[in-house]
Write an enzyme that holds these catalytic residues in place. Structure first.
Site: not given
Ligand code: TEU
Ligand code: CA
Length: 553
Positions: A209, A251, A325
């Site tokens: 993340d 990411e 998402h």
């Protein structure tokens, strides 16, 4: 499949022939009727994923969490949130998935943790506690306010005042997500130990993340791709990844073709690949960012992908995706989620999945689920949406205008429950779902789609199989054609005398396409969205969202 091709693909790292599948656990499958998807629910759907042909699951966070940001706020990295299950469930998921040839890639959220984490609680209680320095503290600024004017991604200042300590702490996301201080070596070691603990339980890798934010220099105001990013990733590699046969994907909203190889160059000892967002950013409004509405630009869209294919042609590796998402559903954002839903969903899959890289399917994409539309604010759940709502009203937007924008670009609209069948709550839960099911589940659901030989699921099955079995799809050299053509995305893949030509009309218009000489060929049609074609001559007339792939041997 010939024995020869099997040999060739088996010599590659497994993740170069695998397709990934992202599960957002809260919305995938609820096993116990509490309205929240859970690990037991995922286990019950593993045969479905095996049938789809995926090689691994990227599992959005299932760790213990107060769920301010649906699990991206972790309070215990070594336990599972009770609503999702137990550590024993997680171990069972790893084993059951592995038995079907599927690896579990967990979400590593270490730019920040939850304010409920023991570390932060200890840091609040005693400024002399070692954990205090796991976070980023500053005195108030010159005007007795926050030290800087930086705004958090979810609205409001990046700095939160703690009266008892007389200091601010940094949070780039919600105030319940304090940023971790990667400058502290003990903190870094605690993270590496935790990663190794999970690897020893048998996971297949990590999706990392906002990894571009860990090397920040706060005083210089440099948050993304800060000076210590790559040294930290190299250290992480030495301490956890080296010698393990796992997949890592970072990411990064900041990465560009210029910096890509710093993360994933093979000799760098950092990551295998990055999620980059050029195609997403190309659709942002220059002033209003993601909330502004910009019409789809097919040329910009394909150019971003082509740039990445070119920059990672010889070194590094691409992660290929359209949705996740945090983003609107692909068929709603880039295709036609009305009359041409099935066709445009297949077309987008064809165009993306046959490039070089590891493709990722976001749950529901394989049955062309569409973005949900909400009509009232109380249908939304996302901390980002509520944070931005306040700011939008203050800036003079009406509630109706805001809801319109949120329906298009908010995160909740792609987080509605997976649509399994045409029965109450789409077969996702026997209870009341935590967020409304999209009412179109009567028509759009996995059972109905799979019963249709021309359905989207079977198209994705073909794509995962091609990547697994055909080396030219996995590693063939990429070449783009007709780059400025306003409707058609065209490219070839070449390997050992084989040529795969992909032609995709990414628009809803009928077009006559002049086929570049080097793409003209006859061969076997591997896949098509409208009609099978074995020969590509000098011109081809393409129906809206028509596409196909021809392999010449
Ligand atoms: O997202 C990173 C991120 O920057 C997003 O907040 C993104 O900018 C936003 O969704 C676009 O509107 C990651 C996770 O994928 C996201 O779900 C988390 O909320 C966020 O990090 C914080 O962990
Ligand atoms: Ca449940």
């Amino acid at each position: 499949m010939t024995r020869q091709t099997q040999t060739a693909t088996s010599a590659l790292p497994w993740w170069k022939t695998a397709t990934g599948y992202q599960i957002y656990p809260r919305s995938f499958c609820d096993s116990n009727g509490d309205g929240i998807g859970d690990i037991a629910g995922i286990i019950s759907k593993l045969d479905y994923l095996r049938d789809l042909g995926v090689g691994f699951i990227w599992l959005s966070p299932v760790y213990d969490s107060p769920m301010v940001d649906n699990g991206y706020d972790i309070s215990n990295y070594r336990d599972i949130a009770p609503e999702f299950g137990t550590l024993a469930d997680m171990d069972r998921l790893i084993v059951e998935a592995r038995a079907r040839g599927i690896g579990i890639v967990m979400d590593l959220v270490v730019n920040h943790c939850s304010s409920a984490h023991d570390w932060f609680q200890a840091a609040l209680k005693d400024p002399k506690a070692p954990e205090h320095d796991y976070f980023i503290w500053r005195e108030q600024g010159k005007t007795n306010g926050p030290p800087t004017d930086d705004m958090s991604y979810f609205g409001g200042s990046m700095w939160e005042w703690v009266p008892a300590l007389g200091k601010y702490y940094l949070h780039q996301f919600a105030k319940e997500q304090p940023d971790l201080n990667w400058q502290n070596p003990a903190l870094r070691q605690a993270i590496y130990n935790m990663m190794n603990w999970w690897f020893d339980r048998g996971i297949a890798g990590f999706r990392m993340d906002v990894i571009d934010l860990i090397g920040k220099d706060v005083d210089a105001g440099v948050f993304a791709e800060g000076p210590d990013l790559h040294p930290f990733l190299q250290e992480m590699h030495r301490e956890t990844l080296a010698g393990r046969d796992v997949l890592t994907v970072g990411e990064s909203w900041a990465v560009s073709p210029k910096t890509a190889l710093l993360y994933c160059g093979q000799e760098r000892g950092e990551l295998d690949m990055v999620f980059q967002f050029s195609h997403v950013l190309a659709g942002f409004h220059p002033e209003h960012g993601k909330w502004g509405d910009v019409p789809f630009d097919p040329v910009a869209f394909k150019q971003t992908f082509f740039d990445w294919q070119e920059v990672l042609a010889e070194d590094g590796w691409n992660a290929l995706f359209l949705s996740n998402h945090d983003l609107p559903r692909a068929v709603s954002k880039y295709g036609d989620d009305g009359a041409l839903r099935l066709r445009s969903a297949k077309l987008l899959a064809l165009a993306i999945h046959l490039m070089k890289g590891t493709p990722f399917i976001y749950q529901g994409e394989e049955i062309a689920m569409t973005n949900a539309r909400f009509s009232t604010m109380d249908q939304f759940r996302d901390v980002e949406t509520f944070g931005q709502y306040e700011a939008a009203l203050a800036a003079g937007l009406t509630r109706e205008e805001f809801i319109k924008g949120a329906n298009r670009n908010g995160r909740d609209n792609a987080r509605t429950p997976m649509q399994w069948e045409d029965r109450a709550q789409a077969g996702f839960t026997d209870g009341t779902p935590w967020i409304d099911v999209n009412p179109n589940y009567r028509q759009i659901n996995a059972k109905t789609d799979r019963a249709d030989p021309a359905g989207v699921f079977s198209f994705y099955q073909s794509l995962t199989e091609l990547r697994r079995c055909l080396p030219v799809v996995a590693i063939g050299a990429f070449r783009a054609f007709a780059k400025s053509h306003p409707n058609v995305m065209a490219y070839t893949r070449m390997l050992d005398g084989e040529k795969l030509s992909v032609i995709a009309n990414i628009t809803g218009e009928t077009v006559v396409f002049d086929v570049p000489q080097k793409m003209q060929q006859t061969g076997r049609c591997l896949l098509f969205t409208v009609a099978e074609r074995q020969a590509l001559g000098a011109t081809v007339t393409l129906a809206p969202y028509e596409g196909f792939a021809i392999l010449q041997r």
